[in-house]
Scaffold this motif. Structure first.
Motif, mmCIF file in Angstrom:
data_model
loop_
_atom_site.group_PDB
_atom_site.id
_atom_site.type_symbol
_atom_site.label_atom_id
_atom_site.label_comp_id
_atom_site.label_asym_id
_atom_site.label_seq_id
_atom_site.Cartn_x
_atom_site.Cartn_y
_atom_site.Cartn_z
ATOM 1 N N PHE A 232 15.990 31.627 29.286
ATOM 2 C CA PHE A 232 16.884 30.628 28.717
ATOM 3 C C PHE A 232 17.605 29.862 29.821
ATOM 4 N N LEU A 233 18.120 30.571 30.825
ATOM 5 C CA LEU A 233 18.830 29.924 31.923
ATOM 6 C C LEU A 233 17.899 29.037 32.742
ATOM 7 N N ILE A 234 16.681 29.505 32.961
ATOM 8 C CA ILE A 234 15.719 28.700 33.706
ATOM 9 C C ILE A 234 15.373 27.437 32.920
ATOM 10 N N LEU B 158 17.285 25.891 30.761
ATOM 11 C CA LEU B 158 18.435 24.995 30.848
ATOM 12 C C LEU B 158 18.485 24.283 32.191
ATOM 13 N N GLN B 159 18.219 24.996 33.254
ATOM 14 C CA GLN B 159 18.264 24.398 34.581
ATOM 15 C C GLN B 159 17.190 23.331 34.735
ATOM 16 N N VAL B 160 15.976 23.634 34.295
ATOM 17 C CA VAL B 160 14.889 22.664 34.403
ATOM 18 C C VAL B 160 15.186 21.432 33.551
ATOM 19 N N THR B 161 15.725 21.642 32.369
ATOM 20 C CA THR B 161 16.074 20.519 31.498
ATOM 21 C C THR B 161 17.147 19.653 32.141
ATOM 22 N N ALA B 162 18.168 20.288 32.693
ATOM 23 C CA ALA B 162 19.241 19.535 33.346
ATOM 24 C C ALA B 162 18.709 18.736 34.528
ATOM 25 N N LEU B 163 17.843 19.327 35.319
ATOM 26 C CA LEU B 163 17.269 18.617 36.463
ATOM 27 C C LEU B 163 16.393 17.451 36.015
ATOM 28 N N ALA B 164 15.666 17.623 34.921
ATOM 29 C CA ALA B 164 14.836 16.541 34.394
ATOM 30 C C ALA B 164 15.703 15.383 33.907
ATOM 31 N N VAL B 165 16.807 15.704 33.248
ATOM 32 C CA VAL B 165 17.720 14.665 32.770
ATOM 33 C C VAL B 165 18.345 13.926 33.947
ATOM 34 N N ILE B 166 18.755 14.657 34.959
ATOM 35 C CA ILE B 166 19.351 14.036 36.145
ATOM 36 C C ILE B 166 18.342 13.115 36.823
ATOM 37 N N ALA B 167 17.111 13.577 36.971
ATOM 38 C CA ALA B 167 16.078 12.751 37.600
ATOM 39 C C ALA B 167 15.810 11.499 36.779
ATOM 40 N N SER B 168 15.768 11.640 35.474
ATOM 41 C CA SER B 168 15.529 10.495 34.605
ATOM 42 C C SER B 168 16.663 9.482 34.706
ATOM 43 N N MET B 169 17.889 9.977 34.709
ATOM 44 C CA MET B 169 19.042 9.085 34.825
ATOM 45 C C MET B 169 19.042 8.387 36.179
ATOM 46 N N ASP B 170 18.715 9.107 37.226
ATOM 47 C CA ASP B 170 18.694 8.528 38.559
ATOM 48 C C ASP B 170 17.622 7.438 38.647
ATOM 49 N N ASP B 171 16.447 7.690 38.053
ATOM 50 C CA ASP B 171 15.378 6.687 38.049
ATOM 51 C C ASP B 171 15.805 5.431 37.298
ATOM 52 N N ARG B 172 16.467 5.608 36.178
ATOM 53 C CA ARG B 172 16.918 4.454 35.396
ATOM 54 C C ARG B 172 17.946 3.642 36.167
ATOM 55 N N ILE B 173 18.834 4.318 36.852
ATOM 56 C CA ILE B 173 19.857 3.611 37.622
ATOM 57 C C ILE B 173 19.212 2.819 38.747
ATOM 58 N N VAL B 174 18.259 3.420 39.427
ATOM 59 C CA VAL B 174 17.596 2.735 40.537
ATOM 60 C C VAL B 174 16.811 1.527 40.038
ATOM 61 N N LYS B 175 16.114 1.659 38.908
ATOM 62 C CA LYS B 175 15.310 0.559 38.379
ATOM 63 C C LYS B 175 16.165 -0.614 37.919
ATOM 64 N N VAL C 30 26.293 27.883 33.003
ATOM 65 C CA VAL C 30 26.218 29.183 33.670
ATOM 66 C C VAL C 30 27.379 30.073 33.252
ATOM 67 N N VAL C 31 28.580 29.516 33.210
ATOM 68 C CA VAL C 31 29.753 30.301 32.802
ATOM 69 C C VAL C 31 29.599 30.781 31.362
ATOM 70 N N ALA C 32 29.119 29.915 30.484
ATOM 71 C CA ALA C 32 28.923 30.307 29.083
ATOM 72 C C ALA C 32 27.874 31.412 28.961
ATOM 73 N N ALA C 33 26.805 31.307 29.730
ATOM 74 C CA ALA C 33 25.752 32.327 29.679
ATOM 75 C C ALA C 33 26.260 33.667 30.197
ATOM 76 N N ILE C 34 27.004 33.642 31.290
ATOM 77 C CA ILE C 34 27.543 34.885 31.850
ATOM 78 C C ILE C 34 28.551 35.508 30.887
ATOM 79 N N THR C 35 29.395 34.681 30.308
ATOM 80 C CA THR C 35 30.378 35.178 29.347
ATOM 81 C C THR C 35 29.694 35.813 28.146
#
Length: 68
Positions: free
Chosen positions: A4-6, A8-25, A52-57
């Motif tokens: 689950f944590l992995i 979430l991390q991959v999804t967050a990184l994909a969203v960040i990359a997508s947002m960064d690409d849109r900003i650059v374009k 991460v805090v929510a998952a640990i909690t």
């Protein structure tokens, strides 16, 4: 839990990359672009930290419930 944590991390990184690409374009001018990028990165870090805090909690709470 680890899967689950992995996910979430991959999804967050994909969203960040997508947002960064849109900003650059769609950048018409360079003015303010650094600030926008810093705000996006700060938001992403806060989001990942919150996840991460929510998952640990949740894990600690579930394990504490097993104590007799």
């Amino acid at each position: 839990m680890l899967k689950f944590l992995i996910t979430l991390q991959v999804t967050a990184l994909a969203v960040i990359a997508s947002m960064d690409d849109r900003i650059v374009k769609h950048r018409r001018g360079e003015r303010g672009s650094v600030t926008i990028e810093q705000v996006i990165w700060a938001g992403a870090v806060i989001l990942i930290f919150g996840i991460v805090v929510a998952a640990i909690t949740a894990y600690v709470t579930s394990e504490a419930g097993k104590i007799q």
